[in-house]
Design an enzyme around this catalytic site. Structure first.
Site, mmCIF file in Angstrom:
data_model
loop_
_atom_site.group_PDB
_atom_site.id
_atom_site.type_symbol
_atom_site.label_atom_id
_atom_site.label_comp_id
_atom_site.label_asym_id
_atom_site.label_seq_id
_atom_site.Cartn_x
_atom_site.Cartn_y
_atom_site.Cartn_z
ATOM 1 N N HIS A 130 0.821 -1.225 0.000
ATOM 2 C CA HIS A 130 0.000 0.000 0.000
ATOM 3 C C HIS A 130 0.853 1.273 0.000
ATOM 4 O O HIS A 130 0.314 2.364 -0.182
ATOM 5 C CB HIS A 130 -0.948 0.026 1.201
ATOM 6 C CG HIS A 130 -1.975 -1.063 1.185
ATOM 7 N ND1 HIS A 130 -2.872 -1.208 0.148
ATOM 8 C CD2 HIS A 130 -2.255 -2.071 2.053
ATOM 9 C CE1 HIS A 130 -3.657 -2.256 0.388
ATOM 10 N NE2 HIS A 130 -3.292 -2.799 1.529
ATOM 11 N N ASP A 144 -2.364 -10.531 -2.714
ATOM 12 C CA ASP A 144 -2.992 -10.100 -1.464
ATOM 13 C C ASP A 144 -4.458 -9.752 -1.730
ATOM 14 O O ASP A 144 -4.821 -9.325 -2.826
ATOM 15 C CB ASP A 144 -2.245 -8.863 -0.930
ATOM 16 C CG ASP A 144 -2.703 -8.424 0.443
ATOM 17 O OD1 ASP A 144 -2.025 -8.779 1.419
ATOM 18 O OD2 ASP A 144 -3.743 -7.723 0.542
ATOM 19 N N HIS A 200 -6.106 -7.232 -0.754
ATOM 20 C CA HIS A 200 -6.298 -5.799 -1.003
ATOM 21 C C HIS A 200 -5.515 -5.352 -2.231
ATOM 22 O O HIS A 200 -4.409 -5.839 -2.491
ATOM 23 C CB HIS A 200 -5.842 -4.992 0.216
ATOM 24 C CG HIS A 200 -6.532 -5.367 1.486
ATOM 25 N ND1 HIS A 200 -6.012 -6.310 2.357
ATOM 26 C CD2 HIS A 200 -7.711 -4.956 2.012
ATOM 27 C CE1 HIS A 200 -6.845 -6.442 3.387
ATOM 28 N NE2 HIS A 200 -7.884 -5.643 3.203
ATOM 29 N N ASP A 227 -4.531 -12.947 3.001
ATOM 30 C CA ASP A 227 -5.786 -12.455 3.571
ATOM 31 C C ASP A 227 -6.986 -12.739 2.655
ATOM 32 O O ASP A 227 -8.106 -12.314 2.954
ATOM 33 C CB ASP A 227 -5.708 -10.963 3.940
ATOM 34 C CG ASP A 227 -4.933 -10.121 2.962
ATOM 35 O OD1 ASP A 227 -4.570 -10.625 1.877
ATOM 36 O OD2 ASP A 227 -4.682 -8.936 3.266
HETATM 37 C C1 SS9 Z 1 -10.061 -0.423 9.063
HETATM 38 C C2 SS9 Z 1 -9.801 -1.255 7.858
HETATM 39 C C3 SS9 Z 1 -8.569 -0.829 7.167
HETATM 40 C C4 SS9 Z 1 -6.609 -1.753 6.198
HETATM 41 C C5 SS9 Z 1 -6.177 -3.046 5.629
HETATM 42 C C6 SS9 Z 1 -4.773 -3.056 5.149
HETATM 43 C C7 SS9 Z 1 -4.410 -4.421 4.660
HETATM 44 C C8 SS9 Z 1 -3.013 -4.534 4.266
HETATM 45 N N1 SS9 Z 1 -9.133 -0.742 10.107
HETATM 46 N N2 SS9 Z 1 -7.882 -1.954 6.776
HETATM 47 S S1 SS9 Z 1 -2.595 -6.037 3.448
HETATM 48 ZN ZN ZN Z 2 -4.188 -7.171 2.401
#
Ligand code: SS9
Ligand code: ZN
Length: 343
Positions: free
Chosen positions: A160, A196, A198, A285
């Protein structure tokens, strides 16, 4: 295959995050890496090596220098103000505000250098970020030296993080650093395959206008899933990079059949691109029991992912990204790696 791991990740602990209107303990916690490491041992994946130390020049090949120089200053500045706990932003230079001036004060600089409040700093955070960076570069060197594959057990994750910002548990984009390092070592083209759950918005942003890095991303549809503001199918790259960014946004509830169809399509495009090396952003995930995700992959699916990647028949660097079902993160992540090795 060899794994690269550093215990320094563990200093990035005791963080918290905002979720559905409540402050909760951070999902991105030290036990994640420890459970993966112990599964690497119990599965006898191969030796576990400590990283070699690197200066920050390879980070500055994909990130803005002022951003990288900012990261080690965060917690010392925070403490100098008499604060403790987690250093986090709460104001961002969004549309209608100025994004061209770097403010002086730490609260504003945290917002300037981030896209969300999901990348907190505690006392050991910088050392963990730096160790994760050293881990990925050490893994890249193993692959460059002729290992068919290596596993960079990075924590914190990276996908990210963009050229000039952190967010979503990520600070330095480890996969992007490795891809650029391979190019700087003589690779002609590199592919990054991000599995991943996301969307890897940082990786996409870093390479969006470039033809020498193909970025392929399978992820929850950003219309309904974090990081929301990037990851649509019509984002195909720009300028010389046109066609070298490929997104597969998938609906909530996606299970193996549909997910694997997207993976196979990505692998076909990757093979057609003809890279010298593949960097896999390995998040698990996508697992059915992941506490923050909405796909339905089963533990028995992960070795099949590894087997498909092995069929690319290319030198491969696996880089750990997300995965928050801590009890199964070792089985799932190492499952990909043993599947890659055909066992
Ligand atoms: C609220 C949800 C945000 C971020 C997820 C980042 C995943 C990285 N806490 N979530 S692989
Ligand atoms: Zn993720």
């Amino acid at each position: 295959m060899k794994t690269v791991y550093s215990p320094l990740h563990a200093g990035h602990a005791g963080t918290m995050e905002l979720m559905s209107g409540a402050i909760v303990p951070g999902f991105e916690k030290p036990s994640r890496a420890e459970i993966v490491r112990s599964r690497v041992e119990s599965e006898k994946l191969g030796p576990i090596l400590a990283p070699e130390l690197h200066d920050l020049s390879a980070a500055k090949r994909v990130h803005k220098a002022d951003y990288i120089d900012f990261l080690p200053t965060v917690y010392p500045e925070w403490e100098a103000l008499g604060r403790s706990g987690s250093a986090m932003p709460y104001t961002w230079p969004t549309r209608g505000l100025r994004g061209d001036v770097v403010p002086d004060t730490i609260d504003a600089r945290l917002g300037y250098y981030s896209f969300d409040a999901g990348a907190p700093f505690v006392k050991g955070t910088w050392e963990a970020i730096k160790s994760s960076y050293d881990v990925v570069l050490t893994g890249a060197k193993l692959v460059k030296s002729g290992e068919p594959a290596a596993f960079a057990l990075c924590r914190p994750p990276g996908h990210h993080a963009g050229a000039g910002f952190m967010g979503g548990y990520c600070y330095i984009n480890n996969a992007a650093v490795a891809a650029q390092w391979f190019l700087d070592q003589g690779a002609r083209r590199v592919a990054i395959l991000d599995v991943d759950y996301h969307h890897g918005n940082g990786t996409q942003e870093i390479f969006y206008s470039r033809a020498d890095v193909q970025v392929l991303n399978l992820h929850g549809d950003p219309m309904v899933e974090y990081p929301y503001f990037l990851g649509h199918a019509d984002e195909r790259g720009e300028g010389p990079g046109e066609g070298f960014n490929v997104n597969y946004p998938l609906p909530f509830g996606t299970s193996w059949e549909a997910w694997n169809a997207a993976l196979d399509d990505a692998c076909v495009k990757l093979s057609a691109y003809g890279p010298d090396v593949v960097v896999v952003s390995l998040g698990v995930d996508t697992f059915e029991k992941d506490p923050i995700s909405q796909f339905k992959l089963k533990s028995s699916d992960y070795p099949k992912i590894g087997a498909r990647i092995a069929r690319l028949n290319l030198p491969t660097l696996f880089v750990m990204e997300g995965g928050y079902a801590v009890d199964e993160i070792g089985v799932n992540a190492v499952g990909v790696l043993t599947g890659f090795e055909g066992r």
